[in-house]
Design a protein around this motif. Structure first.
Motif, short mmCIF file in Angstrom:
data_model
loop_
_atom_site.label_atom_id
_atom_site.label_comp_id
_atom_site.label_asym_id
_atom_site.label_seq_id
_atom_site.Cartn_x
_atom_site.Cartn_y
_atom_site.Cartn_z
N ALA A 1 -42.43 37.90 12.42
CA ALA A 1 -42.21 39.30 12.78
C ALA A 1 -40.73 39.55 13.05
CB ALA A 1 -43.05 39.67 13.99
N ALA A 2 -40.06 38.59 13.68
CA ALA A 2 -38.62 38.73 13.95
C ALA A 2 -37.82 38.77 12.66
CB ALA A 2 -38.15 37.57 14.83
N GLU A 3 -38.31 38.10 11.64
CA GLU A 3 -37.61 38.07 10.36
C GLU A 3 -37.88 39.31 9.51
OE1 GLU A 3 -39.01 34.56 8.43
OE2 GLU A 3 -37.85 33.17 9.68
N ARG A 4 -39.08 39.90 9.64
CA ARG A 4 -39.53 40.88 8.65
C ARG A 4 -39.83 42.27 9.19
NH1 ARG A 4 -43.99 36.76 5.94
NH2 ARG A 4 -42.51 35.20 5.15
N ARG A 5 -39.74 42.48 10.51
CA ARG A 5 -40.13 43.79 11.07
C ARG A 5 -39.31 44.92 10.44
NH1 ARG A 5 -35.75 43.31 11.29
NH2 ARG A 5 -34.19 43.25 12.97
N THR A 6 -39.98 46.05 10.30
CA THR A 6 -39.33 47.24 9.76
C THR A 6 -39.18 48.26 10.89
OG1 THR A 6 -41.43 48.31 9.21
CG2 THR A 6 -40.46 46.86 7.54
N ALA A 7 -38.53 49.38 10.59
CA ALA A 7 -38.38 50.44 11.58
C ALA A 7 -39.75 50.98 12.00
CB ALA A 7 -37.51 51.56 11.02
N HIS A 8 -40.66 51.07 11.04
CA HIS A 8 -42.02 51.54 11.36
C HIS A 8 -42.72 50.55 12.28
CE1 HIS A 8 -46.00 53.26 10.94
NE2 HIS A 8 -46.45 52.07 10.59
N LEU B 1 -47.84 43.01 16.12
CA LEU B 1 -46.91 41.92 15.82
C LEU B 1 -47.34 41.20 14.54
CD1 LEU B 1 -46.15 40.16 19.24
CD2 LEU B 1 -44.51 41.33 17.76
N ALA B 2 -48.64 40.93 14.43
CA ALA B 2 -49.15 40.27 13.24
C ALA B 2 -48.90 41.12 12.00
CB ALA B 2 -50.64 39.98 13.40
N GLU B 3 -49.10 42.43 12.13
CA GLU B 3 -48.86 43.32 10.99
C GLU B 3 -47.39 43.35 10.60
OE1 GLU B 3 -50.53 46.90 12.53
OE2 GLU B 3 -52.58 46.42 11.86
N ALA B 4 -46.52 43.12 11.58
CA ALA B 4 -45.07 43.12 11.32
C ALA B 4 -44.63 41.89 10.52
CB ALA B 4 -44.29 43.19 12.63
N THR B 5 -45.50 40.90 10.36
CA THR B 5 -45.16 39.74 9.53
C THR B 5 -45.26 40.08 8.05
OG1 THR B 5 -47.42 38.86 9.35
CG2 THR B 5 -46.12 38.20 11.29
N HIS B 6 -46.04 41.13 7.75
CA HIS B 6 -46.30 41.55 6.36
C HIS B 6 -46.88 40.41 5.54
CE1 HIS B 6 -44.43 45.46 7.02
NE2 HIS B 6 -43.56 44.80 7.78
N ASN B 7 -47.67 39.59 6.23
CA ASN B 7 -48.43 38.52 5.58
C ASN B 7 -49.90 38.85 5.80
OD1 ASN B 7 -50.01 36.07 5.34
ND2 ASN B 7 -48.10 34.92 5.30
N ILE C 1 -37.72 40.45 18.90
CA ILE C 1 -38.28 40.79 17.59
C ILE C 1 -37.42 41.85 16.92
CG2 ILE C 1 -40.24 41.85 16.40
CD1 ILE C 1 -40.95 39.09 17.33
N LEU C 2 -37.08 42.88 17.67
CA LEU C 2 -36.29 43.97 17.10
C LEU C 2 -34.88 43.52 16.74
CD1 LEU C 2 -37.36 46.98 19.38
CD2 LEU C 2 -38.38 46.13 17.25
N ALA C 3 -34.37 42.53 17.47
CA ALA C 3 -33.02 42.02 17.20
C ALA C 3 -33.02 40.98 16.08
CB ALA C 3 -32.44 41.41 18.47
N GLY C 4 -34.20 40.59 15.62
CA GLY C 4 -34.28 39.58 14.58
C GLY C 4 -33.93 38.19 15.07
N ASP C 5 -34.08 37.97 16.36
CA ASP C 5 -33.74 36.69 16.99
C ASP C 5 -34.97 35.78 16.97
OD1 ASP C 5 -33.03 34.59 18.66
OD2 ASP C 5 -31.89 35.87 20.03
N VAL C 6 -35.08 34.97 15.93
CA VAL C 6 -36.26 34.14 15.73
C VAL C 6 -36.42 33.10 16.83
CG1 VAL C 6 -37.39 32.48 14.19
CG2 VAL C 6 -36.23 34.48 13.24
#
Length: 224
Positions: free
Chosen positions: A115-122, A157-163, A205-210
């Motif tokens: 999610a930290a790698e792939r989250r979108t604005a939505h 969070l799971a949906e934010a993985t786009h997997n 997550i929003l900062a992309g800090d894995v």
């Protein structure tokens, strides 16, 4: 060991399939263990009030399904307790709480990283919405609403993985987590106490800090 009893008797209209279903239900409910020997034919006949041919046909049915294994000269033994094609939803419903927690922890860490790698604005907007609801309902003492918001946050969070597979696995697990949380929480005190950690997780997550997202979710999983 099964004992004779009127409540165990099958009706006269029952077929071998019904006896097989009764036995299968006992396997799945934990009355037998893998490797355990099935009672002999005469005992099964007495317990269920059926004839020898019905017992033999039921054993054949269960053997073909993979539940039983007939060993010549030794008897009939339980080979497995659940059908090989049992739906995941049903399997999770019977899962041991320790197993469920273990699966949850594995999924949550993987989800936080992706999610930290792939989250979108939505994704960010949805996560912020559910986290705000979690905090508000916790502060108001609305337990069921808070549990719902908490689970929705983690599903988001799971949906934010786009997997899709990872997301579906978590959704299936989450349905049973709701029931567990409803049983272990008597008020929102613990949920309110963990709100800051959830806020930190969202920030990472929003900062992309894995790395820090992984550490934050690990702390959350260790909290009460």
């Amino acid at each position: 060991m099964m004992k004779p009893g009127s409540n165990m008797q099958l009706s006269k209209k029952s077929l071998a399939e019904e006896l097989a279903g009764r036995l299968q239900g006992q396997f799945m409910s934990g009355k037998f263990e893998v490797g355990e020997k099935l009672p002999p034919e005469p005992e099964l006949m007495q317990i269920f009030g059926v004839g020898r041919s019905t017992v033999r046909e039921a054993v054949r049915i269960l053997s073909n399904m993979g539940f039983l294994k007939v060993r010549q000269g030794a008897g009939t033994f339980v080979e497995r307790l659940t059908p090989p094609d049992e739906p995941m939803e049903r399997r999770l419903g019977r899962a041991d709480l320790h197993d469920l927690d273990e699966v949850r922890k594995i999924l949550e860490v993987a989800i936080a990283e992706k999610a930290a790698e792939r989250r979108t604005a939505h994704d960010a907007a949805v996560l912020e919405k559910h986290l705000a609801e979690r905090g508000a309902t916790a502060a108001a003492g609305a337990l069921q609403a808070c549990i719902e918001a908490d689970v929705n946050f983690h599903i988001a969070l799971a949906e934010a993985t786009h997997n899709e597979i990872l997301c579906e696995l978590y959704r299936s697990t989450a349905a049973h987590l709701k029931k567990r949380f409803s049983n272990i929480y008597r008020d929102t005190e613990c949920l309110l106490a963990t709100q800051p950690t959830h806020g930190q997780l969202l920030g990472y997550i929003l900062a992309g800090d894995v790395r820090n997202a992984r550490e934050a979710i690990t702390r959350i999983l260790e909290e009460p």
